[in-house]
Design a protein around this motif. Structure first.
Motif, PDB file in Angstrom:
ATOM      1  N   ALA A   4       0.860  -1.230  -0.168  1.00 46.04           N
ATOM      2  CA  ALA A   4       0.035   0.082   0.022  1.00 46.04           C
ATOM      3  C   ALA A   4       0.777   1.388   0.145  1.00 46.04           C
ATOM      4  O   ALA A   4       0.440   2.397  -0.533  1.00 46.04           O
ATOM      5  N   ARG A   5       1.996   1.141   0.468  1.00 47.14           N
ATOM      6  CA  ARG A   5       2.819   2.437   0.744  1.00 47.14           C
ATOM      7  C   ARG A   5       3.313   2.751  -0.608  1.00 47.14           C
ATOM      8  O   ARG A   5       3.355   3.945  -1.102  1.00 47.14           O
ATOM      9  N   MET A   6       3.797   1.744  -1.552  1.00 44.85           N
ATOM     10  CA  MET A   6       4.254   1.809  -2.794  1.00 44.85           C
ATOM     11  C   MET A   6       2.927   2.535  -3.693  1.00 44.85           C
ATOM     12  O   MET A   6       3.308   3.521  -4.635  1.00 44.85           O
ATOM     13  N   LEU A   7       1.812   1.958  -3.627  1.00 45.01           N
ATOM     14  CA  LEU A   7       0.647   2.535  -4.182  1.00 45.01           C
ATOM     15  C   LEU A   7       0.564   4.208  -3.922  1.00 45.01           C
ATOM     16  O   LEU A   7       0.326   4.832  -4.718  1.00 45.01           O
ATOM     17  N   ARG A   8       0.477   4.375  -2.651  1.00 48.29           N
ATOM     18  CA  ARG A   8       0.644   5.928  -2.197  1.00 48.29           C
ATOM     19  C   ARG A   8       1.639   6.752  -2.945  1.00 48.29           C
ATOM     20  O   ARG A   8       1.429   7.776  -3.220  1.00 48.29           O
ATOM     21  N   HIS A   9       2.749   6.200  -3.176  1.00 47.39           N
ATOM     22  CA  HIS A   9       4.033   6.753  -3.691  1.00 47.39           C
ATOM     23  C   HIS A   9       3.627   7.028  -5.322  1.00 47.39           C
ATOM     24  O   HIS A   9       3.664   8.049  -5.697  1.00 47.39           O
ATOM     25  N   TYR A  10       2.862   5.882  -5.867  1.00 44.71           N
ATOM     26  CA  TYR A  10       2.524   6.215  -7.403  1.00 44.71           C
ATOM     27  C   TYR A  10       1.693   7.006  -7.181  1.00 44.71           C
ATOM     28  O   TYR A  10       1.722   7.965  -8.414  1.00 44.71           O
TER      29      TYR A  10
ATOM     30  N   ARG B  12      -8.277   5.716  -0.364  1.00 44.01           N
ATOM     31  CA  ARG B  12      -8.172   5.559  -1.791  1.00 44.01           C
ATOM     32  C   ARG B  12      -8.893   4.157  -2.225  1.00 44.01           C
ATOM     33  O   ARG B  12      -9.001   3.330  -1.548  1.00 44.01           O
ATOM     34  N   PHE B  13      -9.592   4.486  -3.432  1.00 44.34           N
ATOM     35  CA  PHE B  13     -10.244   3.304  -4.032  1.00 44.34           C
ATOM     36  C   PHE B  13      -9.904   2.883  -5.390  1.00 44.34           C
ATOM     37  O   PHE B  13      -9.782   4.136  -6.380  1.00 44.34           O
ATOM     38  N   TYR B  14      -9.705   1.752  -5.972  1.00 42.74           N
ATOM     39  CA  TYR B  14      -9.181   1.407  -7.342  1.00 42.74           C
ATOM     40  C   TYR B  14     -10.193   0.492  -7.990  1.00 42.74           C
ATOM     41  O   TYR B  14     -10.885  -0.297  -7.500  1.00 42.74           O
ATOM     42  N   GLY B  15     -10.142   0.666  -9.299  1.00 40.42           N
ATOM     43  CA  GLY B  15     -10.974  -0.187 -10.119  1.00 40.42           C
ATOM     44  C   GLY B  15     -10.171  -1.340 -10.611  1.00 40.42           C
ATOM     45  O   GLY B  15      -8.854  -1.155 -10.645  1.00 40.42           O
ATOM     46  N   ALA B  16     -10.968  -2.428 -11.014  1.00 42.00           N
ATOM     47  CA  ALA B  16     -10.121  -3.492 -11.480  1.00 42.00           C
ATOM     48  C   ALA B  16      -9.512  -3.324 -12.847  1.00 42.00           C
ATOM     49  O   ALA B  16      -8.542  -3.933 -13.071  1.00 42.00           O
ATOM     50  N   ALA B  17     -10.072  -2.302 -13.444  1.00 44.09           N
ATOM     51  CA  ALA B  17      -9.248  -1.974 -14.891  1.00 44.09           C
ATOM     52  C   ALA B  17      -7.544  -1.214 -14.713  1.00 44.09           C
ATOM     53  O   ALA B  17      -6.920  -1.479 -15.440  1.00 44.09           O
ATOM     54  N   GLN B  18      -7.596  -1.100 -13.346  1.00 44.36           N
ATOM     55  CA  GLN B  18      -6.158  -0.254 -13.062  1.00 44.36           C
ATOM     56  C   GLN B  18      -5.415  -1.390 -12.820  1.00 44.36           C
ATOM     57  O   GLN B  18      -4.102  -0.884 -12.844  1.00 44.36           O
ATOM     58  N   LEU B  19      -5.612  -2.625 -12.576  1.00 45.43           N
ATOM     59  CA  LEU B  19      -4.691  -3.574 -12.504  1.00 45.43           C
ATOM     60  C   LEU B  19      -3.622  -3.706 -13.715  1.00 45.43           C
ATOM     61  O   LEU B  19      -2.485  -3.940 -13.475  1.00 45.43           O
ATOM     62  N   ALA B  20      -4.344  -3.439 -14.979  1.00 46.79           N
ATOM     63  CA  ALA B  20      -3.623  -3.769 -16.118  1.00 46.79           C
ATOM     64  C   ALA B  20      -2.183  -2.681 -16.118  1.00 46.79           C
ATOM     65  O   ALA B  20      -1.219  -2.794 -16.286  1.00 46.79           O
ATOM     66  N   ARG B  21      -2.608  -1.323 -15.752  1.00 52.75           N
ATOM     67  CA  ARG B  21      -1.364  -0.401 -15.510  1.00 52.75           C
ATOM     68  C   ARG B  21      -0.589  -0.661 -14.546  1.00 52.75           C
ATOM     69  O   ARG B  21       0.868  -0.608 -14.773  1.00 52.75           O
ATOM     70  N   LEU B  22      -1.040  -1.079 -13.398  1.00 49.23           N
ATOM     71  CA  LEU B  22      -0.086  -1.460 -12.263  1.00 49.23           C
ATOM     72  C   LEU B  22       0.793  -2.582 -12.825  1.00 49.23           C
ATOM     73  O   LEU B  22       2.119  -2.720 -12.451  1.00 49.23           O
ATOM     74  N   ASN B  23       0.222  -3.506 -13.428  1.00 48.54           N
ATOM     75  CA  ASN B  23       1.121  -4.802 -14.119  1.00 48.54           C
ATOM     76  C   ASN B  23       2.116  -4.405 -14.977  1.00 48.54           C
ATOM     77  O   ASN B  23       3.399  -4.483 -14.945  1.00 48.54           O
ATOM     78  N   ARG B  24       1.940  -3.167 -15.739  1.00 45.75           N
ATOM     79  CA  ARG B  24       2.596  -2.779 -16.527  1.00 45.75           C
ATOM     80  C   ARG B  24       3.737  -1.971 -15.886  1.00 45.75           C
ATOM     81  O   ARG B  24       5.074  -2.068 -16.180  1.00 45.75           O
ATOM     82  N   ILE B  25       3.472  -1.235 -14.730  1.00 47.54           N
ATOM     83  CA  ILE B  25       4.644  -0.334 -14.158  1.00 47.54           C
ATOM     84  C   ILE B  25       5.667  -1.566 -13.493  1.00 47.54           C
ATOM     85  O   ILE B  25       6.686  -1.129 -13.473  1.00 47.54           O
TER      86      ILE B  25
ATOM     87  N   LEU C  58       1.915   8.703 -11.294  1.00 54.01           N
ATOM     88  CA  LEU C  58       2.097   7.257 -12.099  1.00 54.01           C
ATOM     89  C   LEU C  58       0.913   6.537 -11.876  1.00 54.01           C
ATOM     90  O   LEU C  58       0.785   5.924 -12.974  1.00 54.01           O
ATOM     91  N   LEU C  59       0.245   6.398 -10.911  1.00 53.92           N
ATOM     92  CA  LEU C  59      -0.877   5.805 -10.708  1.00 53.92           C
ATOM     93  C   LEU C  59      -1.803   6.260  -9.701  1.00 53.92           C
ATOM     94  O   LEU C  59      -2.018   5.999  -8.533  1.00 53.92           O
ATOM     95  N   HIS C  60      -3.208   7.005 -10.200  1.00 56.92           N
ATOM     96  CA  HIS C  60      -3.880   7.731  -9.220  1.00 56.92           C
ATOM     97  C   HIS C  60      -4.983   6.751  -8.870  1.00 56.92           C
ATOM     98  O   HIS C  60      -5.485   5.811  -9.859  1.00 56.92           O
ATOM     99  N   PRO C  61      -5.527   6.598  -7.775  1.00 59.61           N
ATOM    100  CA  PRO C  61      -6.817   6.024  -7.457  1.00 59.61           C
ATOM    101  C   PRO C  61      -7.928   6.386  -8.320  1.00 59.61           C
ATOM    102  O   PRO C  61      -7.910   7.381  -8.847  1.00 59.61           O
ATOM    103  N   ASP C  62      -8.902   5.497  -8.763  1.00 55.02           N
ATOM    104  CA  ASP C  62      -9.897   5.995  -9.425  1.00 55.02           C
ATOM    105  C   ASP C  62     -10.726   6.858  -8.588  1.00 55.02           C
ATOM    106  O   ASP C  62     -11.299   7.775  -9.295  1.00 55.02           O
ATOM    107  N   ARG C  63     -10.827   6.802  -7.371  1.00 53.54           N
ATOM    108  CA  ARG C  63     -11.769   7.642  -6.525  1.00 53.54           C
ATOM    109  C   ARG C  63     -11.014   7.725  -5.199  1.00 53.54           C
ATOM    110  O   ARG C  63     -10.390   6.843  -4.713  1.00 53.54           O
TER     111      ARG C  63
END
Length: 274
Positions: free
Chosen positions: A15-21, A39-52, A26-31
Motif C-alpha cells: 500500500a505504501r508503494m501505491l501511495r507513492h505512485y 483511496r479506491f481502485y478499479g479492476a481495470a487499473q490492475l493492467a496499468r499496475l502490472n505494466r508499471i 504514476l497511478l492515481h486511485p480511481d476515486r
C-alpha cells in the motif's frame, strides 16, 4: 472498487508503494473519498499496475516508466530502450555465470584439499616453440581478470593471422609474466607458427621463440574459468616432490570446441629442484 489494501494484495505490491505512485502521478486511485481520504481502485487499473511493475523489473526508472505508459516514448525509442536493457541483462547473466563457475571451482579446490592424485602430474622436457602472439595486461592472475583480457586477444589474433597469410602450425599457447613495477600480469595469447621471429608486418602481432624448459604438467578438462582446482593440484604436487615453481605456467590448448566446458588444456609449469 477495491480499497487500497485489497488492490495492493491483488497487485502484489505494498500500500505504501501505491501511495507513492499516486504522489508522483504514476497511478492515481480511481476515486478518493473527500471526507476520509481513503483511496479506491478499479479492476481495470490492475493492467496499468502490472505494466508499471513489469517495466520496473526490466530496470527502467519510474520517470521512464511514466513516459512509456503516457506514450511520451515512441515505439522505436521503446524498442531501443528494451534492446539496451536486454543487452545489459545478458551481460549481467554472463558475468554471474562466470562468477558462479569461479565459486564452484573454489569449492572443488577446498573439497580436494589433502587429496592429490600423483597420476595427474607428468614431468617432461618441453621443447622450444615459436608462437605468434598478441599481449595485454590483466589486473591479476585470477580467472575473472584473465578471461576478459585473453578472450578478446584471441578473437583478434586469428583474423589478423589469416589476413597476413600465416596459418597456425600447432596449438594455441598462452603464457604470463609479471607486468613492470607491479602493474598486474602481462597476458600473452599466442598460437604455434613457423613464421620468422619478429613483428608480423603492421598487424601488431609479434612472432617469438619460447625457450625449452623442464615442466610439471597436468591436463585440465573444462572451461578455464574453472581451472583453479587443477592449478592447485599441480602446485601441491610440485611442493610435495621437492620442486619449486620457476615461472608462470603455460596453457596449451589441446581441444577448443565451441562448448567451453569441453575444452582440454595442458598446464605446463616450469620447475627446478629445491
Amino acid at each position: 472498487m477495491f480499497t487500497i489494501g485489497d488492490f495492493a494484495r491483488y497487485g502484489r505490491v505494498s500500500a505504501r508503494m501505491l501511495r507513492h505512485y499516486d504522489a508522483i502521478g504514476l497511478l492515481h486511485p480511481d476515486r478518493t473519498d473527500p471526507a476520509t481520504g481513503y483511496r479506491f481502485y478499479g479492476a481495470a487499473q490492475l493492467a496499468r499496475l502490472n505494466r508499471i511493475i513489469a517495466l520496473k523489473d526490466l530496470g527502467f526508472t519510474l520517470q521512464q516508466v511514466q513516459a512509456i505508459l503516457d506514450e511520451q516514448v515512441g515505439p522505436e525509442e521503446l524498442r531501443g530502450m528494451l534492446r539496451l536493457r536486454q543487452a545489459e541483462l545478458e551481460e549481467a547473466m554472463r558475468a554471474a555465470a562466470a562468477r558462479l563457475a569461479q565459486v564452484e571451482a573454489r569449492l572443488r579446490s577446498i573439497e580436494s584439499e589433502g587429496r592429490m592424485s600423483v597420476d595427474d602430474v607428468v614431468v617432461k622436457n618441453v621443447a622450444a616453440v615459436r608462437v605468434a602472439e598478441l599481449a595485454g595486461t590483466a589486473a591479476s592472475y585470477e580467472p575473472e581478470d584473465i578471461t576478459p583480457v585473453i578472450g578478446p586477444l584471441y578473437d583478434r589474433l586469428f583474423p589478423l593471422l589469416d589476413g597476413a597469410g600465416v596459418s597456425p602450425s600447432g596449438p594455441g599457447i598462452a603464457y604470463y609474466e609479471d607486468a613492470p613495477e607491479g602493474g598486474g600480469v602481462v597476458v600473452h595469447a599466442g598460437v604455434t607458427v613457423s613464421a620468422p621471429v619478429g613483428p608480423l608486418g603492421d598487424t601488431g602481432i609479434t612472432v617469438v621463440e619460447l625457450p625449452p624448459f623442464e615442466a610439471a604438467t597436468i591436463v585440465h578438462r573444462g572451461s578455464m574459468d574453472s581451472v583453479l582446482p587443477t592449478a592447485q593440484t599441480l602446485a601441491r604436487w610440485i611442493d610435495a616432490n621437492d620442486y619449486r615453481s620457476a615461472g608462470y605456467a603455460r596453457e596449451i590448448s589441446l581441444e577448443c570446441p565451441e562448448d567451453r566446458d569441453e575444452w582440454v588444456t595442458e598446464l605446463q609449469e616450469p620447475i627446478a629442484r629445491v
